[in-house]
Design an enzyme around this catalytic site. Structure first.
Site, PDB file in Angstrom:
ATOM      1  N   HIS A   1       0.821  -1.224   0.000  1.00 12.51           N
ATOM      2  CA  HIS A   1       0.000   0.000   0.000  1.00 12.51           C
ATOM      3  C   HIS A   1       0.848   1.264   0.000  1.00 12.51           C
ATOM      4  O   HIS A   1       0.340   2.348  -0.247  1.00 12.51           O
ATOM      5  CB  HIS A   1      -0.922  -0.002   1.222  1.00 12.51           C
ATOM      6  CG  HIS A   1      -1.987  -1.054   1.138  1.00 12.51           C
ATOM      7  ND1 HIS A   1      -3.312  -0.758   0.959  1.00 12.51           N
ATOM      8  CD2 HIS A   1      -1.908  -2.411   1.174  1.00 12.51           C
ATOM      9  CE1 HIS A   1      -4.014  -1.872   0.899  1.00 12.51           C
ATOM     10  NE2 HIS A   1      -3.172  -2.900   1.031  1.00 12.51           N
TER      11      HIS A   1
ATOM     12  N   ASP B   1       3.522   9.661  -0.505  1.00 12.36           N
ATOM     13  CA  ASP B   1       2.359   8.871  -0.080  1.00 12.36           C
ATOM     14  C   ASP B   1       2.066   7.849  -1.167  1.00 12.36           C
ATOM     15  O   ASP B   1       2.075   8.202  -2.355  1.00 12.36           O
ATOM     16  CB  ASP B   1       1.146   9.807   0.104  1.00 12.36           C
ATOM     17  CG  ASP B   1       0.150   9.274   1.127  1.00 12.36           C
ATOM     18  OD1 ASP B   1       0.058   8.042   1.278  1.00 12.36           O
ATOM     19  OD2 ASP B   1      -0.545  10.090   1.763  1.00 12.36           O
TER      20      ASP B   1
HETATM   21  P1  ADP Z   1      -3.093   6.507   5.392  1.00 16.72           P
HETATM   22  O1  ADP Z   1      -3.515   5.173   4.900  1.00 16.72           O
HETATM   23  O2  ADP Z   1      -1.637   6.764   5.267  1.00 16.72           O
HETATM   24  O3  ADP Z   1      -3.588   6.845   6.755  1.00 16.72           O
HETATM   25  P2  ADP Z   1      -5.033   7.579   3.449  1.00 16.72           P
HETATM   26  O4  ADP Z   1      -5.366   9.001   3.135  1.00 16.72           O
HETATM   27  O5  ADP Z   1      -4.813   6.720   2.256  1.00 16.72           O
HETATM   28  O6  ADP Z   1      -3.774   7.602   4.417  1.00 16.72           O
HETATM   29  O7  ADP Z   1      -6.215   6.921   4.267  1.00 16.72           O
HETATM   30  C1  ADP Z   1      -6.649   7.453   5.485  1.00 16.72           C
HETATM   31  C2  ADP Z   1      -8.036   6.883   5.795  1.00 16.72           C
HETATM   32  O8  ADP Z   1      -8.314   7.162   7.169  1.00 16.72           O
HETATM   33  C3  ADP Z   1      -9.124   7.551   4.980  1.00 16.72           C
HETATM   34  O9  ADP Z   1     -10.102   6.596   4.625  1.00 16.72           O
HETATM   35  C4  ADP Z   1      -9.697   8.604   5.936  1.00 16.72           C
HETATM   36  O10 ADP Z   1     -11.066   8.867   5.745  1.00 16.72           O
HETATM   37  C5  ADP Z   1      -9.491   7.955   7.281  1.00 16.72           C
HETATM   38  N1  ADP Z   1      -9.248   8.986   8.309  1.00 16.72           N
HETATM   39  C6  ADP Z   1      -8.315   9.941   8.301  1.00 16.72           C
HETATM   40  N2  ADP Z   1      -8.404  10.726   9.390  1.00 16.72           N
HETATM   41  C7  ADP Z   1      -9.429  10.253  10.109  1.00 16.72           C
HETATM   42  C8  ADP Z   1     -10.026  10.617  11.355  1.00 16.72           C
HETATM   43  N3  ADP Z   1      -9.566  11.653  12.094  1.00 16.72           N
HETATM   44  N4  ADP Z   1     -11.062   9.892  11.782  1.00 16.72           N
HETATM   45  C9  ADP Z   1     -11.519   8.838  11.064  1.00 16.72           C
HETATM   46  N5  ADP Z   1     -10.991   8.440   9.890  1.00 16.72           N
HETATM   47  C10 ADP Z   1      -9.959   9.129   9.420  1.00 16.72           C
HETATM   48  C1  G6P Z   2      -1.236   3.005   6.353  1.00 14.28           C
HETATM   49  C2  G6P Z   2      -0.574   1.651   6.135  1.00 14.28           C
HETATM   50  C3  G6P Z   2      -1.404   0.549   6.781  1.00 14.28           C
HETATM   51  C4  G6P Z   2      -1.649   0.888   8.246  1.00 14.28           C
HETATM   52  C5  G6P Z   2      -2.289   2.263   8.381  1.00 14.28           C
HETATM   53  C6  G6P Z   2      -2.506   2.695   9.818  1.00 14.28           C
HETATM   54  O1  G6P Z   2      -2.445   2.998   5.683  1.00 14.28           O
HETATM   55  O2  G6P Z   2      -0.410   1.418   4.742  1.00 14.28           O
HETATM   56  O3  G6P Z   2      -0.739  -0.689   6.675  1.00 14.28           O
HETATM   57  O4  G6P Z   2      -2.473  -0.087   8.851  1.00 14.28           O
HETATM   58  O5  G6P Z   2      -1.455   3.220   7.742  1.00 14.28           O
HETATM   59  O6  G6P Z   2      -1.321   2.589  10.546  1.00 14.28           O
HETATM   60  P1  G6P Z   2      -1.210   1.660  11.836  1.00 14.28           P
HETATM   61  O7  G6P Z   2       0.251   1.669  12.167  1.00 14.28           O
HETATM   62  O8  G6P Z   2      -2.057   2.329  12.859  1.00 14.28           O
HETATM   63  O9  G6P Z   2      -1.724   0.303  11.468  1.00 14.28           O
END
Ligand code: ADP
Ligand code: G6P
Length: 465
Positions: A162, A370
């Site tokens: 991912h 990212d």
């Molecule tokens: P990452 O996987 O690195 O966290 P992404 O932007 O690809 O970044 O995905 C983040 C996911 O988490 C999204 O589906 C978003 O809606 C969710 N998210 C981000 N911030 C919050 C929050 N404060 N509360 C709930 N969901 C969140």
């Molecule tokens: C990104 C990574 C996931 C991970 C998520 C939240 O989306 O690609 O593998 O699960 O961040 O991070 P955490 O360390 O809380 O699992």
């Protein structure tokens, strides 16, 4: 093999996270984009999901959750230290994200990574039916494909990363480099977010293990391992549906009122992670307030920063820096009762996120690196009114697809400020046109298509013995 599953997802996290409170155990949605994207795919396949429940030393019996059979894997406090916080999030995460923070290396973490990967492989081998498809996910579990193949040669094994996959020069820093590469090559198909990442991978196989490849297929001792790019996505209908409800429309208006009805509401939504470029966003905002280009209360920035990996050093120091900067901006530019920056270190429901997306005039997504960034896609999907504008870093995978966002180089602060000002001042018809084009793209490039395109190629691979 009755009771075993024909389709198994293996990821470090289960889709739900266990919270141990004084009144017992509670499950809530796990953080991050992997779970957002993968949950609908696992549900559609009525699959099983092997993963960690998020609490130390806890592994409840398998249970059903929203049509998915969950199989918790136990991690001890020592596993969390060495495997999760150490090797996964202090070595691999920073290394794969262009080393925007320096990766740390520790031999004991490598051992923990091996041991925990073996435990996940064992759990997957137990859950998978004969000839099943097993789909392993992300950087925490890169040894699992080969370990699983050794136990269960009958399985068809896919792997999807991912996050970005680094160029050869960076990957070569990793002490576990050959083991990780062999681990990944245990899969029949290895998927990446971007074409460049898949190319890095096949070239690495030749460079490090002297394996031959043709096109995107690597010859591993006579077995064909394919690599490819499969940009992940969202279910845009989910955000569209939420945004169309009266409840969300009312809540979006209420948010603006609570913020003092600013002319321009700028929004950031991220895990509190140093790859997300939260600091440079604050820097851009501060400089625009300092030179008077933007003013308070006409403009407000809302930064939602989901708590993440709080015991890892780079995350602790990031939080301190971000909170200091928010305090500094607010000290210099807030008015009584009207802060310049609203900083929310909390998780929210999908409904509240949708309301925030609908309320924001400009969404700032400015990661230094990212894999994809689903928040950018969610914002676009939520804007069924065709309003709003997206500022997007060229270093997010999403920038390859959302070409009608206001793109910027996050390493160039003037470029970030320029993109923000363009987004703030975009004319209504240009803004609407950009949103419509991006929405049309997302409707045809949704998460369902992502899952199908990966699994079709996986099914067509040589597969198990
Ligand atoms: P990452 O996987 O690195 O966290 P992404 O932007 O690809 O970044 O995905 C983040 C996911 O988490 C999204 O589906 C978003 O809606 C969710 N998210 C981000 N911030 C919050 C929050 N404060 N509360 C709930 N969901 C969140
Ligand atoms: C990104 C990574 C996931 C991970 C998520 C939240 O989306 O690609 O593998 O699960 O961040 O991070 P955490 O360390 O809380 O699992």
């Amino acid at each position: 093999m009755t009771g075993r599953s024909a389709f198994v997802v293996v990821a470090n996290r289960l889709p739900v996270d266990e919270e141990v409170t004084s009144d017992g155990r509670r499950w809530r949605a796990s953080p991050g984009g992997l779970v957002t994207a993968l949950s609908p795919v696992a549900r559609a396949h009525r699959g099983a999901w092997v993963g960690w429940g998020g609490a130390a030393d806890s592994a409840p019996e398998p249970f059903d959750h929203e049509g998915i059979r969950l199989h918790p894997v136990r991690l001890s406090t020592a596993d969390i230290d060495g495997f999760y916080e150490g090797q996964s999030n202090s070595t691999i995460w920073p290394l794969y994200h262009d080393a925007v923070e320096p990766p740390s290396y520790d031999r004991t973490w490598s051992d923990a990574y091996r041991i925990v990967n073996a435990r996940f492989a064992e759990a997957a081998a137990t859950v998978a039916a004969r000839g099943a498809t097993v789909w392993v996910h992300d950087y925490q579990l890169q040894l699992v494909p080969a370990m699983l193949r050794a136990k269960r040669p009958d399985l068809r094994i896919g792997f999807f990363l991912h996050i970005p996959f680094p160029p050869i020069e960076l990957f070569m820093q990793m002490p576990l480099r050959a083991e990780i590469l062999r681990g990944l090559l245990g899969a029949d198909l290895v998927g990446f977010q971007q074409k460049l990442a898949a190319q890095n991978f096949v070239r690495l196989a030749r460079h490090l293990l002297d394996l031959r490849y043709s096109g995107m297929t690597i010859d591993v001792d006579g077995r064909a391992v394919k690599a490819g790019a499969f940009p992940i996505s969202i279910d845009p209908k989910e955000m569209e549906r939420l945004a169309a409800t009266d409840e969300i429309r009312v809540r979006a208006r209420q948010i603006r009122t609570e913020l003092g009805n600013p002319r321009t509401l700028i929004l950031g939504v991220d895990r509190l992670d140093y790859t997300k470029g939260i600091e440079l966003r604050l820097d851009a905002f501060r400089e625009l307030l300092e030179d008077g280009t933007l003013t308070v209360p006409e403009t407000t920035l809302v930064q939602v920063a989901t708590p993440s990996r709080e015991r890892v050093e780079h995350y602790e120091t990031l939080r301190t820096r971000v909170e200091r900067e928010v305090g500094r901006i607010n000290g210099d530019f807030s008015r009584v009762g009207i802060p310049a920056v609203h900083y929310l270190h909390q998780s929210y429901s999908r409904a509240e996120l949708a309301a925030l997306y609908c309320a924001a005039d400009v969404m700032m997504v400015t990661p230094l690196r990212d894999g994809m960034n689903l928040v950018a896609k969610e914002y676009v999907a939520a804007r069924i009114d065709h309003g709003g504008a997206l500022v997007l870093s060229e270093f997010a995978g999403a920038a390859n697809e959302l070409r009608h966002a206001f793109l910027c180089n996050p390493h160039d602060l003037d470029a970030v400020k320029g993109a923000l000002m363009q987004a703030i001042s975009v004319g209504p018809s240009d803004g609407r046109r950009r949103m419509q084009i991006m929405q049309r793209y997302l409707r045809t490039h949704d998460v369902d298509r992502w899952g199908r395109s990966f699994l079709e190629i996986l099914q067509a691979s040589e597969g198990g013995a």
